[in-house]
Design a protein around this motif. Structure first.
Motif, mmCIF file in Angstrom:
data_model
loop_
_atom_site.group_PDB
_atom_site.id
_atom_site.type_symbol
_atom_site.label_atom_id
_atom_site.label_comp_id
_atom_site.label_asym_id
_atom_site.label_seq_id
_atom_site.Cartn_x
_atom_site.Cartn_y
_atom_site.Cartn_z
ATOM 1 N N ILE A 154 -24.386 -9.747 -1.086
ATOM 2 C CA ILE A 154 -23.693 -10.453 -2.160
ATOM 3 C C ILE A 154 -23.960 -9.708 -3.449
ATOM 4 O O ILE A 154 -25.111 -9.585 -3.882
ATOM 5 C CB ILE A 154 -24.166 -11.918 -2.268
ATOM 6 C CG1 ILE A 154 -23.818 -12.665 -0.976
ATOM 7 C CG2 ILE A 154 -23.524 -12.601 -3.474
ATOM 8 C CD1 ILE A 154 -24.446 -14.029 -0.862
ATOM 9 N N ASN A 155 -22.896 -9.175 -4.036
ATOM 10 C CA ASN A 155 -23.061 -8.476 -5.302
ATOM 11 C C ASN A 155 -21.877 -8.711 -6.217
ATOM 12 O O ASN A 155 -20.969 -9.478 -5.902
ATOM 13 C CB ASN A 155 -23.356 -6.985 -5.093
ATOM 14 C CG ASN A 155 -22.210 -6.220 -4.478
ATOM 15 O OD1 ASN A 155 -21.049 -6.454 -4.791
ATOM 16 N ND2 ASN A 155 -22.526 -5.270 -3.603
ATOM 17 N N ARG A 156 -21.915 -8.054 -7.348
ATOM 18 C CA ARG A 156 -20.972 -8.340 -8.423
ATOM 19 C C ARG A 156 -20.253 -7.061 -8.815
ATOM 20 O O ARG A 156 -20.866 -6.001 -8.926
ATOM 21 C CB ARG A 156 -21.757 -8.895 -9.614
ATOM 22 C CG ARG A 156 -20.929 -9.542 -10.689
ATOM 23 C CD ARG A 156 -21.811 -10.014 -11.829
ATOM 24 N NE ARG A 156 -22.715 -11.072 -11.465
ATOM 25 C CZ ARG A 156 -22.392 -12.359 -11.357
ATOM 26 N NH1 ARG A 156 -21.137 -12.729 -11.558
ATOM 27 N NH2 ARG A 156 -23.306 -13.252 -11.046
ATOM 28 N N ASN A 157 -18.952 -7.156 -9.022
ATOM 29 C CA ASN A 157 -18.176 -5.994 -9.422
ATOM 30 C C ASN A 157 -17.041 -6.376 -10.349
ATOM 31 O O ASN A 157 -16.489 -7.488 -10.246
ATOM 32 C CB ASN A 157 -17.576 -5.285 -8.192
ATOM 33 C CG ASN A 157 -18.584 -4.395 -7.485
ATOM 34 O OD1 ASN A 157 -18.982 -3.368 -8.027
ATOM 35 N ND2 ASN A 157 -19.007 -4.794 -6.303
ATOM 36 N N VAL A 158 -16.709 -5.447 -11.245
ATOM 37 C CA VAL A 158 -15.521 -5.613 -12.083
ATOM 38 C C VAL A 158 -14.275 -5.474 -11.217
ATOM 39 O O VAL A 158 -13.282 -6.175 -11.392
ATOM 40 C CB VAL A 158 -15.517 -4.568 -13.217
ATOM 41 C CG1 VAL A 158 -14.230 -4.639 -14.026
ATOM 42 C CG2 VAL A 158 -16.720 -4.792 -14.142
ATOM 43 N N ILE A 159 -14.335 -4.546 -10.263
ATOM 44 C CA ILE A 159 -13.253 -4.348 -9.294
ATOM 45 C C ILE A 159 -13.847 -4.480 -7.902
ATOM 46 O O ILE A 159 -15.044 -4.294 -7.714
ATOM 47 C CB ILE A 159 -12.579 -2.973 -9.466
ATOM 48 C CG1 ILE A 159 -13.623 -1.844 -9.359
ATOM 49 C CG2 ILE A 159 -11.866 -2.886 -10.791
ATOM 50 C CD1 ILE A 159 -13.030 -0.454 -9.392
#
Length: 299
Positions: A154-159
């Motif tokens: 589980i991670n975070r990205n702009v795209i």
């Protein structure tokens, strides 16, 4: 004459010993890493060379070097042992699903927001399921997914994340906000533009630890702003601590406002920079447990 049974005499341990010695090119260091004395290591290497009928190392009193045959074998052994490790971890992964256990890799900033609420609801609906959280950076997550040591990342990205053999699904949409000191004149506004921050010192999440941080920076550049990054940190809490002591401003996911750090105010950005949460997994048929867990995350 080639002995048709020769290859059957090559043992997994023998190849592992060869791999470590080929990496270290020093019998003493290799033996130390393998937790054995030098004589057994030398005997295993000598036996391997006899079985293959070729010298794998050039030895002298001053150095140890790989022969051409040794370099070729090193590449093949690296590939073989890596594939073996992945296969064994895949079987362990199947075993975890049968035991109703999930290994989850997660970035720290994901713990603030809807994720834990959804995981709690899943556990209440599936009381026999357990999981272990591993706090990992984004690159570490990808490596762990490939090695099958975690089941879901589980991670975070702009795209959306794009990586060969890795699939992803959107969990939650978020936007980037700006964290400023409570005495900052910008606090009088309901929102601020990146242009208002052009001369400010920026506290960023680490570019080497987080693809998201680099994407936020690149997004700023595309909007005509070149952030003056004076600090790079691993965790949002560290960024907030620096903001609270007047060291600069920080662009962070809006859910980080739930941390309620003393002396810090979150302001909405006029520009939209996504900070969306994604779940990732290795592209292969998933056990039913993992499929149900992924479904619960996006609800």
């Amino acid at each position: 004459m080639l002995d048709p049974q020769a290859n059957s005499r090559v043992r997994f341990r023998m190849l592992r010993y060869f791999q470590v010695l080929a990496d270290e090119l020093h019998f003493g260091r290799a033996a130390l890493l393998l937790n054995i004395s030098q004589p057994p290591l030398s005997m295993q290497i000598k036996e391997l060379e006899e079985i293959l009928g070729v010298a794998l190392f050039e030895r002298s009193s001053r150095k140890v070097a790989l022969t051409h045959a040794g370099k070729v074998l090193k590449a093949e052994v690296d590939r073989l042992l890596s594939a073996t490790e992945q296969s064994l971890n895949y079987v362990r992964q199947i075993g975890r699903s049968e035991k109703q256990h999930i290994n989850i890799g997660v970035i720290g900033s994901a713990m603030w927001g809807p994720l834990l609420t959804r995981m709690k609801a899943f556990r209440e609906a599936n009381p026999d399921v357990n999981w272990t959280l591993h706090e990992l950076g984004q690159q570490e997550q990808t490596e762990a997914l490939r090695a099958r040591t975690i089941d879901i990342a589980i991670n975070r990205n702009v795209i959306p994340h794009v990586e060969a053999k890795i699939r992803c699904q959107l969990i939650a949409r978020e936007a980037v906000c700006v964290a400023v000191h409570e005495s900052d004149p910008l606090c009088r506004r309901t929102s601020v533009s990146l242009k208002d921050l052009a001369d400010r010192a920026f506290i960023s999440l680490s570019f080497t630890h987080s693809d998201f941080a680099r994407q936020v920076y690149d997004n700023c550049l595309s909007l005509g702003i070149s952030p003056l990054v004076t600090h790079q940190v691993f965790e949002p809490q560290t960024a907030l601590a620096l903001v609270s002591t007047g060291n600069g401003v920080s662009l962070l996911p809006e859910s980080c406002a739930l941390i309620h750090w003393p002396g810090v105010v979150f302001l909405k950005l006029a520009e939209t920079i996504p900070a969306d949460l994604y779940a990732l997994w290795y592209d292969e048929p998933l056990p039913d447990l993992f499929t149900r867990f992924l479904h619960a995350l996006r609800d």
